[in-house]
Design a protein around this motif. Structure first.
Motif, PDB file in Angstrom:
ATOM      1  N   ALA A 158       0.846  -1.189   0.000  1.00  0.00           N
ATOM      2  CA  ALA A 158       0.000   0.000   0.000  1.00  0.00           C
ATOM      3  C   ALA A 158       0.886   1.244   0.000  1.00  0.00           C
ATOM      4  N   ASN A 159       0.287   2.389   0.200  1.00  0.00           N
ATOM      5  CA  ASN A 159       0.983   3.677   0.281  1.00  0.00           C
ATOM      6  C   ASN A 159       1.459   4.191  -1.073  1.00  0.00           C
ATOM      7  N   PHE A 160       0.736   3.859  -2.115  1.00  0.00           N
ATOM      8  CA  PHE A 160       1.005   4.419  -3.437  1.00  0.00           C
ATOM      9  C   PHE A 160       0.139   5.667  -3.596  1.00  0.00           C
ATOM     10  N   ARG A 177       8.826  -5.914  -8.696  1.00  0.00           N
ATOM     11  CA  ARG A 177       7.647  -5.375  -8.005  1.00  0.00           C
ATOM     12  C   ARG A 177       7.490  -3.878  -8.301  1.00  0.00           C
ATOM     13  N   TRP A 178       6.292  -3.380  -8.014  1.00  0.00           N
ATOM     14  CA  TRP A 178       5.996  -1.959  -8.157  1.00  0.00           C
ATOM     15  C   TRP A 178       6.417  -1.215  -6.902  1.00  0.00           C
ATOM     16  N   ASN A 179       6.952  -0.010  -7.088  1.00  0.00           N
ATOM     17  CA  ASN A 179       7.394   0.834  -5.974  1.00  0.00           C
ATOM     18  C   ASN A 179       6.780   2.215  -6.132  1.00  0.00           C
ATOM     19  N   PRO A 180       6.310   2.825  -5.019  1.00  0.00           N
ATOM     20  CA  PRO A 180       5.749   4.173  -5.122  1.00  0.00           C
ATOM     21  C   PRO A 180       6.813   5.173  -5.554  1.00  0.00           C
ATOM     22  N   LEU A 181       6.385   6.227  -6.248  1.00  0.00           N
ATOM     23  CA  LEU A 181       7.309   7.258  -6.706  1.00  0.00           C
ATOM     24  C   LEU A 181       6.751   8.625  -6.308  1.00  0.00           C
ATOM     25  N   GLY A 182       6.852   8.948  -5.046  1.00  0.00           N
ATOM     26  CA  GLY A 182       6.413  10.241  -4.550  1.00  0.00           C
ATOM     27  C   GLY A 182       4.927  10.291  -4.256  1.00  0.00           C
TER      28      GLY A 182
END
Length: 173
Positions: free
Chosen positions: A28-30, A40-45
Motif C-alpha cells: 500500500a501507500n502508493f 515489483r511496483w514501488n511508489p514514486l512520490g
C-alpha cells in the motif's frame, strides 16, 4: 472506484505507471505513481490527485494530472516530491510528451505559467517558461462546456507530433 492506470512511460530505464491507485498487491501507500523494478511496483512520490500522463524530459520525470497543489504539470524532485513546472496550468493536465526539445503538455486548461496558451502548451527547460504551442484558436465542439477545448493525448513518433482531443479546427504543424 476501481484502481486505474492511465499511462505507461519510461524514465531512467524504468517503467512508470500513472493513474488513480493506492496499492499494488499487498503493498500500500502508493499515490498514483509507481515504477517497476523488474520484480515489483514501488511508489514514486506523493501527489494530491489522479495522474494522466508522464514523460521523461532532460533526465527529469514530468507528470500531468488533476494536481491542484502541484500546478497540474509537475516535475519530480528525485527524492519523493513534486513541484509545479513554472506555476503549471489553470486546469488539469491530461498528457505530456517531448517535441523539439520542449515539454509539450495538453489538457483542459487555457493558461500555462500565467501565459494564454489554449489547451496545448510547450515548456522550455532552459528558460523555465511556458508558451503557446500554436497560434491556432481552439473552439469547442457544439455543446461542449468550458474550457473551450481539450487535448487528451500527445504522442511523438519518429519526430512527428500527434495530438487528440475535443475541438473544432486544425492545429498547424
Amino acid at each position: 472506484s476501481l484502481p486505474r492506470i492511465y499511462n505507461l512511460s519510461e524514465h531512467n530505464g524504468q517503467l512508470v505507471a500513472v493513474g488513480e491507485f493506492n496499492r499494488s498487491g499487498a503493498n500500500a501507500n502508493f499515490a498514483n505513481i509507481a515504477t517497476w523494478d523488474g520484480a515489483r511496483w514501488n511508489p514514486l512520490g506523493q501527489v494530491d490527485g489522479p495522474v494522466y500522463g508522464a514523460a521523461s524530459y532532460r533526465g527529469q520525470l514530468f507528470i500531468a494530472g488533476d494536481l491542484v497543489n502541484y500546478g497540474n504539470i509537475a516535475q519530480y524532485d528525485g527524492i519523493g516530491g513534486y513541484t509545479a513546472a513554472t506555476f503549471g496550468t489553470d486546469g488539469p493536465g491530461l498528457a505530456v510528451d517531448v517535441f523539439q526539445d520542449n515539454l509539450v503538455a495538453g489538457g483542459a486548461f487555457l493558461f500555462a505559467g500565467g501565459v494564454s496558451t489554449g489547451p496545448i502548451a510547450k515548456w522550455n527547460y532552459d528558460t523555465e517558461t511556458w508558451s503557446a504551442f500554436s497560434s491556432q484558436t481552439f473552439t469547442p465542439p457544439p455543446g461542449m462546456p468550458p474550457p473551450p477545448a481539450q487535448v487528451n493525448v500527445i504522442r511523438v513518433i519518429e519526430g512527428t507530433l500527434y495530438i487528440g482531443g475535443n475541438w473544432v479546427g486544425v492545429v498547424p504543424g
